[in-house]
Enzyme design. Structure first.
Site, short mmCIF file in Angstrom:
data_model
loop_
_atom_site.label_atom_id
_atom_site.label_comp_id
_atom_site.label_asym_id
_atom_site.label_seq_id
_atom_site.Cartn_x
_atom_site.Cartn_y
_atom_site.Cartn_z
N ASP A 195 -9.52 -52.35 14.47
CA ASP A 195 -9.01 -53.41 13.59
C ASP A 195 -10.14 -54.10 12.85
O ASP A 195 -11.29 -54.01 13.23
CB ASP A 195 -8.34 -54.49 14.45
CG ASP A 195 -6.88 -54.20 14.62
OD1 ASP A 195 -6.49 -53.04 14.45
OD2 ASP A 195 -6.14 -55.15 14.94
N LYS A 217 -7.33 -49.67 6.48
CA LYS A 217 -7.08 -48.71 5.40
C LYS A 217 -5.72 -48.04 5.51
O LYS A 217 -5.36 -47.21 4.69
CB LYS A 217 -8.19 -47.66 5.41
CG LYS A 217 -9.56 -48.27 5.18
CD LYS A 217 -10.57 -47.25 4.71
CE LYS A 217 -11.89 -47.94 4.39
NZ LYS A 217 -12.93 -47.66 5.38
#
Ligand code: SAH
Length: 410
Positions: A195, A217
């Site tokens: 994360d 992403k």
């Protein structure tokens, strides 16, 4: 004729070991003996409080008197650590006669066994025997342990190859605040799903062949993103990979960790949990604010402020929170802080209640903005506070920064 010692690993579980002496050296040795399951008997007229604690908890037996010749009966191993040379002499002499190996703290060369500097890592015991240079042995041991933990010695065939998912809590951001277990799991991973708030510096240490998946992403939208994470971790684990799900703080504190556990469980994937230092406790601490203080607060409540008070989906009872007297730690609350402060004041907390906003805890950009419930909205705007931030509400802030607040009016 000065032969080196013959190294050997003694299996002492269930075997009687005698420690003669109850001072600081005994205090260092006894826990190591307990850890390997030995039946430890300490003979000494006096012992340190730490040893006495082990007696109290039933982990060892204390014979509160001077050493007697018959004490060696039934022993496999003896450690003579009194500060009386004559006693140590007598113990080692009897041990020699009875062919019991004996360690002497006062003069190692006169004992028949030496205690190495010991460390353990991932099921391997590292024992370093120096030539009467204990500090050097300890330093060598520390360097080996450090190298194993960091992964610069990988000892590949000792790696734990069992596939599955490990949830690793990375702590508030500074990689030094990660647990050893968490670091080890990372270094053994085939796939790491990380994360934004996870301590990113450690990712740079990952071996080159590790697949690194950056959650930032993945497709946007919280639930689509979580579904994709669940899918990826399950799929990789089923393909026989070791997967680490790496998050900031602790995975179960507003980290959706348990949703991942459920997804794994449904797919039959084994999961291990390595807790992390959670930011609502660690970030105030780093900023010098205790979440509790004797005589000031008997509770602290951690609240997610991602929804404003009164929002139909909010699960927080702000009126009740306001009536309580302890510390409130708000997370994900920068945006809703003005509304939350209003709700707390409306519910009875004084507008003068001290508030600290700690931004970017443990990062180089860390800063603390001091305010009060009544002025919080203005402070956040004036100081351009951005997430991530932890907002601490309550008298503990006054305890930490007495000069910033006038004396409590109760
Ligand atoms: N699982 C995490 C929390 C995730 S929710 C944990 O246990 O800490 C994200 C919120 O955590 C942020 O909005 C912020 O309120 C808080 N947070 C996490 N890391 C932080 C940090 N280094 N400094 C300040 N706040 C932080």
């Amino acid at each position: 004729m000065d032969f080196p010692p013959y190294p050997s690993g003694l299996r002492l579980a269930g075997r009687r070991v005698l420690v003669v002496g109850g001072g600081n050296v005994a205090q260092r040795r006894v826990p190591q003996l307990i850890a390997v399951g030995a039946e430890v008997h300490v003979v000494s007229p006096e012992v340190t409080p730490a040893i006495e604690g082990l007696v109290g908890s039933g982990e060892i037996t204390w014979h509160r008197r001077a050493f007697e010749d018959t004490d060696l009966e039934g022993c496999w191993y003896v450690i003579a650590v009194t500060d009386d040379v004559d006693v140590n002499d007598r113990v080692s002499e009897l041990a020699e006669q009875q062919r019991i190996f004996c360690v002497r703290s006062d003069d190692g060369t006169r004992g028949t066994a030496w205690t190495p500097a010991v460390g353990r890592h991932a099921g391997v015991t590292i024992a370093v025997l120096g030539n009467r240079e204990p500090r050097r042995s300890a330093a060598v041991r520390d360097e080996i342990l450090e190298a194993l933990r960091e992964g610069s010695i990988t000892a590949g065939h000792h790696r734990d190859r069992t596939p599955g998912v490990t949830l690793v809590g990375g702590g508030p951001g500074d990689p030094e605040l990660m647990s050893i277990a968490g670091r080890k799991a990372l270094m053994e991973a085939d796939v790491v799903v990380a994360d934004r708030l996870a301590p990113r510096e450690v990712l740079g240490e990952l071996p080159a062949d590790v697949e690194l998946i950056d959650v930032a992403k993945l497709p946007r939208g919280r639930s689509a993103q979580q579904a994709e994470i669940n899918r990826v971790i399950v799929e990789r684990a089923l393909a026989g990979k070791r997967v680490v799900r790496f998050k900031g703080g602790d995975n179960f504190v507003f980290g959706r960790g348990y949703e991942e556990i459920i997804a794994c469980r449904e797919a039959g994937v084994p999961v291990t949990v390595i807790p992390g230092l959670t930011s609502p406790v660690a970030v105030p601490a780093i900023a010098g604010i205790p979440v509790t203080h004797r005589g000031v607060t008997h509770e602290f409540t951690i609240v997610s402020g991602h929804l404003p008070p009164g929002h139909p989906e909010s699960l927080v009872e702000y009126a009740a929170l306001a009536r309580m007297r302890g510390t409130i730690v708000l997370m994900m609350a920068v945006e809703n802080a003005p509304a939350i402060a209003d709700a707390l004041v409306a519910g009875g907390r004084k507008p003068g209640t001290p508030v600290a906003v700690v931004c970017d805890g443990t990062m180089p950009t860390q800063r603390t903005v001091l305010s009060t419930l009544g002025t919080l909205a203005a402070s956040i705007a004036a100081e351009k506070v951005q997430p991530p931030a932890i907002i601490v509400v309550g008298e503990v802030v006054r305890v930490a920064f007495p000069d910033a607040y006038p004396a409590s009016d109760g």
